[in-house]
Design a protein around this motif. Structure first.
Motif, mmCIF file in Angstrom:
data_model
loop_
_atom_site.group_PDB
_atom_site.id
_atom_site.type_symbol
_atom_site.label_atom_id
_atom_site.label_comp_id
_atom_site.label_asym_id
_atom_site.label_seq_id
_atom_site.Cartn_x
_atom_site.Cartn_y
_atom_site.Cartn_z
ATOM 1 N N SER A 7 0.826 -1.205 0.000
ATOM 2 C CA SER A 7 0.000 0.000 0.000
ATOM 3 C C SER A 7 0.859 1.254 0.000
ATOM 4 O O SER A 7 0.589 2.223 -0.721
ATOM 5 C CB SER A 7 -0.935 -0.002 1.209
ATOM 6 O OG SER A 7 -1.859 -1.072 1.127
ATOM 7 N N GLU A 29 -5.189 6.766 3.020
ATOM 8 C CA GLU A 29 -4.441 6.110 4.095
ATOM 9 C C GLU A 29 -5.265 6.076 5.385
ATOM 10 O O GLU A 29 -5.222 5.086 6.127
ATOM 11 C CB GLU A 29 -3.114 6.842 4.311
ATOM 12 C CG GLU A 29 -2.121 6.637 3.171
ATOM 13 C CD GLU A 29 -0.842 7.435 3.350
ATOM 14 O OE1 GLU A 29 -0.833 8.338 4.224
ATOM 15 O OE2 GLU A 29 0.136 7.168 2.622
ATOM 16 N N CYS A 32 -7.719 3.310 4.987
ATOM 17 C CA CYS A 32 -7.047 2.018 5.142
ATOM 18 C C CYS A 32 -7.006 1.613 6.614
ATOM 19 O O CYS A 32 -7.280 0.455 6.972
ATOM 20 C CB CYS A 32 -5.628 2.069 4.580
ATOM 21 S SG CYS A 32 -5.511 2.120 2.790
ATOM 22 N N LEU A 39 -4.529 -0.290 0.440
ATOM 23 C CA LEU A 39 -4.775 0.891 -0.396
ATOM 24 C C LEU A 39 -5.498 0.512 -1.677
ATOM 25 O O LEU A 39 -6.353 1.258 -2.162
ATOM 26 C CB LEU A 39 -3.447 1.585 -0.710
ATOM 27 C CG LEU A 39 -3.551 2.875 -1.533
ATOM 28 C CD1 LEU A 39 -4.288 3.953 -0.742
ATOM 29 C CD2 LEU A 39 -2.167 3.365 -1.948
#
Length: 629
Positions: A7, A29, A32, A39
Motif C-alpha cells: 500500500s 491512508e 485504510c 490501499l
C-alpha cells in the motif's frame, strides 16, 4: 494501523505520477486504517484513479507483466480444468500453457496469500502475471457459461425435485385434486343442498380462521418490538468498520436503465465500508440498454456487472443463482433496482446475526414506499405493506411460523444459502418459497426494524401485473410444500402448519373466494334472504354475518392502524377504501390462477420509474455521482 509495504509503495507511485493528489492519498491512508484494508481496496471504492492505472502500478510494484485479457484471450478449455469457485474467491485465472510447459496465471491481487492459493489450485509450475479483476471475472463467466447457467436453472430441481416448482403439480397432487372435484360434482348431483351447505361451512370456517390468525399476528407482532429494536441498534453502533466482513450485494435488473443512478447512490450511502462491499449488478446479456447505462456511469471498482446467459425460465431467481456463483462475501443481500435501504441496515443485520446465533440464517428487513401519497393506489399499497411488514411478519417470527420472505432486502448467511441450493428459478415468488424452505431445514428467519424504501406502483395495470406474479408464486409455493405433508408438519409443527395454510394459502384463496361471497351477499340483499336460506342454516348464517361485519370490519380497522407505527396517521382514513383494493386483489388472483395453468414460469415485468418522485431522485443521484467523480 500502519500501511503495509504494498500500500505504501503503491501510494507513492500514484502520487509521483500525478494520479493521486496528496490530499487524496492522506484520505485513502486514513480509510485504510479505519477499514482495515489495503490501499488497493480503498482506491477500488473511489473514482480518483482509473482501474487501468491502478493495475499498471500494481504490476510495476510486483515486477510482473500486465496482461490485457480482452486482446489476449485466455484458453477457455484450460480454464475449465480448474474449480470456478476457488478461482473466483482468489481472483486467479490460468491464461495458457507456455512453451516451457509452465502455466501462466493472471492475478488481480498478487501477494503472499494469492501465491499460496495459486499453488494450491494450479500447482508449483506456474508463472504469475497481473490482470484486472474485471477481465478475470469476465473470462471466468465466458469459460463456465454453459455449466453455471445449467446449475443456476436446474441446481435445485436436480438436487431435490420435490422442492422445485419445475413441476407445477405432482401425480399424487393431481389425483387428490381430481378426487376432490369428483366428490364435489357427485355431491351436487346426488345431494345438492347438503353439498352446498358443507362447502359453505368449509369456506366460512376458513374465513373465520383467516381473520382470527391475522388478528393474532398483529397483536403478537406489535408487542415488544421497540425493546428488541433498541438492543439491535445499540449493538450495531458498537460494530467497528475494521472488523466488518465482506458483504455481497446482488442487484438483479432487467430493462431498468433509468433507475441505475438512484440505486448506486443508495448503495454509496450505506453506513458500511464501500471497500468491503462486493456489489454485483446482475443483468441479462440481451439487455443492451441497461448494460450500456451501467458501463457509462464509470462506477467504482467494487461494482461488477454480471451478465446472465439467455435461457428459460427468464426469472429473477435464475439470475440471482447465476450471480451467486461469483459472490465473495460472508453475507449476502438482495436489493431491487429502485431500492433505498436505510444507511445502517447492514450493520443492524450483522448485529442481529450475532445476537440470534447460527440458527438464524436469514434476516428480513421491512419494505415500504417513498411515494406513498402520490395517488390512491400508492396509499393503499403503503397501507398493505405497513400491515404486512411492520406487524404481521414480526408476529410470524414471534410465533415461530414459517416466514414468506419479501422480494428484496433479505440478508443471508452465504454458506447456508449455498447449502440450500439458493433460489428456485421456476418459482416466480422465489423468496417466499425460500423462507419456507429455510424453516423446514431447521433455520430461523429474523425480522428487524430497518426499512428499505421502494417506488410504489402508480399504475393499476402495472400493479396487477406485479401482484398476479406474487400470487402465482404463492400458489406455486403452496403446491411445492404440501407435496410432503408429513414432513411439513414434522419440520414446522402444528402451529407452523396452520400459519402456512392461512398465510400462504389464505393469501390467494381469499382473493379467489371473495367474488363468491360478494355474489351471495348481493343475492341476500336483493331477495331478503329467501333464496339463500336453504344453504344457510341459522348457525352458519350467524357465523357468516359475523365474518361479514366483524371480520371485514376488523381487517379495515387493522389496515387503518397499520401506519401508526411510522406515525403516518394521514394515511389512516384511506383504510376505509380498502374494499376497492380487495377487488384489485381478486382480479390479480384470477389472473395468477390462469397463468399457473397456462404459463406457470412466466415472469411478468414490473415497470419502474413511473412515479413523479423518480425524476427528483434521479436528479439528486446524478448530481452526487458527478460530485463523486
Amino acid at each position: 494501523m500502519a500501511l503495509d509495504a504494498e500500500s505504501e509503495a503503491l501510494g507513492d507511485l500514484l502520487l509521483d505520477r500525478g494520479a493521486l493528489t496528496a490530499d487524496q492519498l492522506d484520505e485513502a491512508e486514513a480509510l485504510c486504517a479505519e477499514w482495515n484494508v489495503g490501499l488497493f481496496d480503498v482506491l477500488q471504492s473511489r473514482r480518483w484513479v482509473s482501474a487501468d492505472e491502478i493495475y499498471r502500478q500494481l504490476a510495476f510494484y510486483h515486477d510482473l507483466p500486465l496482461l490485457d485479457l480482452t486482446g489476449d484471450r485466455p484458453d477457455e478449455a484450460l480454464i475449465r480444468e480448474y474449480d470456478a469457485q476457488q478461482m473466483t474467491n482468489a481472483m486467479l485465472l490460468p491464461v495458457r500453457r507456455q512453451p516451457s510447459g509452465r502455466l501462466l496465471v493472471a492475478a488481480a491481487r498478487p501477494g503472499p496469500q494469492v501465491v499460496l492459493a495459486m499453488r494450491r489450485i494450479f500447482g508449483a509450475e506456474v508463472d504469475l502475471a497481473v490482470a484486472s479483476g474485471f477481465d478475470i471475472s469476465l473470462a471466468l463467466q465466458r469459460a463456465f457459461r454453459e455449466r453455471q447457467s445449467h446449475r443456476a436453472v436446474f441446481g435445485l430441481a436436480e438436487a431435490d425435485p420435490l422442492m422445485s416448482a419445475q413441476r407445477v403439480a405432482t401425480l399424487p397432487q393431481m389425483v387428490i385434486l381430481y378426487a376432490l372435484a369428483t366428490v364435489l360434482l357427485a355431491g351436487f348431483a346426488l345431494a345438492p343442498i347438503a353439498t352446498l351447505i358443507a362447502l359453505n361451512v368449509v369456506m366460512t370456517i376458513f374465513y373465520t380462521g383467516n381473520f382470527a390468525f391475522k388478528t393474532l399476528l398483529v397483536w403478537v407482532g406489535g408487542a415488544a418490538q421497540d425493546r428488541s429494536s433498541r438492543a439491535i441498534a445499540a449493538e450495531a453502533a458498537l460494530l467497528r468498520d475494521e472488523d466488518l466482513p465482506v458483504y455481497t450485494v446482488l442487484v438483479p435488473m432487467f430493462r431498468e436503465p433509468e433507475v441505475l443512478p438512484i440505486l448506486t447512490r443508495a448503495l454509496r450511502e450505506l453506513d458500511y465500508p464501500l471497500a468491503k462491499l462486493d456489489i454485483k449488478i446482475v443483468l441479462e446479456e440481451s439487455d443492451d440498454s441497461t448494460i450500456e447505462a451501467a458501463r457509462s456511469l464509470g462506477l467504482e471498482g467494487v461494482f461488477e456487472i454480471v451478465l446472465v446467459p439467455a435461457s428459460h425460465p427468464q426469472t429473477k431467481p435464475k439470475a440471482c443463482n447465476y450471480a451467486l456463483q461469483y459472490a465473495r462475501g460472508e453475507f449476502l443481500v438482495i436489493f431491487d433496482a429502485e431500492d433505498k435501504p436505510e444507511p445502517d441496515q447492514l450493520k443492524k443485520v450483522l448485529a442481529t446475526f450475532r445476537q440470534q446465533g447460527e440458527k438464524t440464517a436469514c434476516v428480513q428487513c421491512r419494505l415500504n414506499y417513498y411515494n406513498a401519497g402520490e395517488n390512491w393506489l400508492t396509499r393503499m399499497f403503503t397501507l398493505d405493506y405497513s400491515l404486512w411488514f411492520d406487524l404481521m411478519l414480526p408476529g410470524l417470527e414471534r410465533l415461530g411460523v414459517p416466514i414468506p420472505l419479501g422480494g428484496t432486502s433479505n440478508h443471508f448467511r452465504m454458506d447456508v444459502l449455498r447449502d440450500l441450493g439458493a433460489w428456485d428459478p421456476f418459482n416466480v415468488t422465489e423468496d417466499a418459497d425460500l423462507g419456507i424452505r429455510l424453516t423446514q431445514k431447521g433455520y430461523r428467519v429474523g425480522v428487524i426494524d430497518s426499512t428499505t424504501f421502494e417506488e410504489a406502483n402508480v399504475s393499476i395495470p402495472n400493479w396487477i401485473r406485479q401482484r398476479s406474479r406474487w400470487i402465482k408464486g404463492y400458489m406455486q409455493t403452496f403446491l411445492v410444500h404440501t407435496r410432503r405433508p408429513v414432513n411439513l408438519i414434522r419440520t414446522v409443527g402444528p402451529a407452523g402448519l396452520l400459519g402456512f395454510v392461512f398465510f400462504i394459502g389464505g393469501t390467494f384463496l381469499s382473493g379467489l373466494l371473495n367474488p363468491l361471497f360478494w355474489a351471495i351477499f348481493a343475492v341476500w340483499l336483493a331477495s331478503g334472504g329467501s333464496l339463500i336460506e336453504p344453504v344457510f342454516p341459522p348457525a352458519l348464517l350467524y357465523l357468516s354475518l359475523f365474518n361479514l361485519l366483524a371480520g371485514n370490519g376488523l381487517l379495515i380497522y387493522l389496515t387503518m392502524v397499520a401506519p401508526f407505527r411510522r406515525r403516518w396517521t394521514h394515511l389512516a382514513p384511506w383504510g376505509i377504501s380498502v374494499v376497492g383494493y380487495w377487488v384489485l386483489m381478486t382480479i390479480a388472483s384470477y389472473k395468477a390462477l390462469s397463468q399457473l395453468i397456462s404459463n406457470p414460469f412466466y415472469w411478468e415485468k414490473t415497470q419502474h420509474g413511473l412515479s413523479s418522485h423518480t425524476a427528483a431522485e434521479l436528479a439528486a443521484a446524478k448530481a452526487d455521482g458527478e460530485a463523486a467523480a
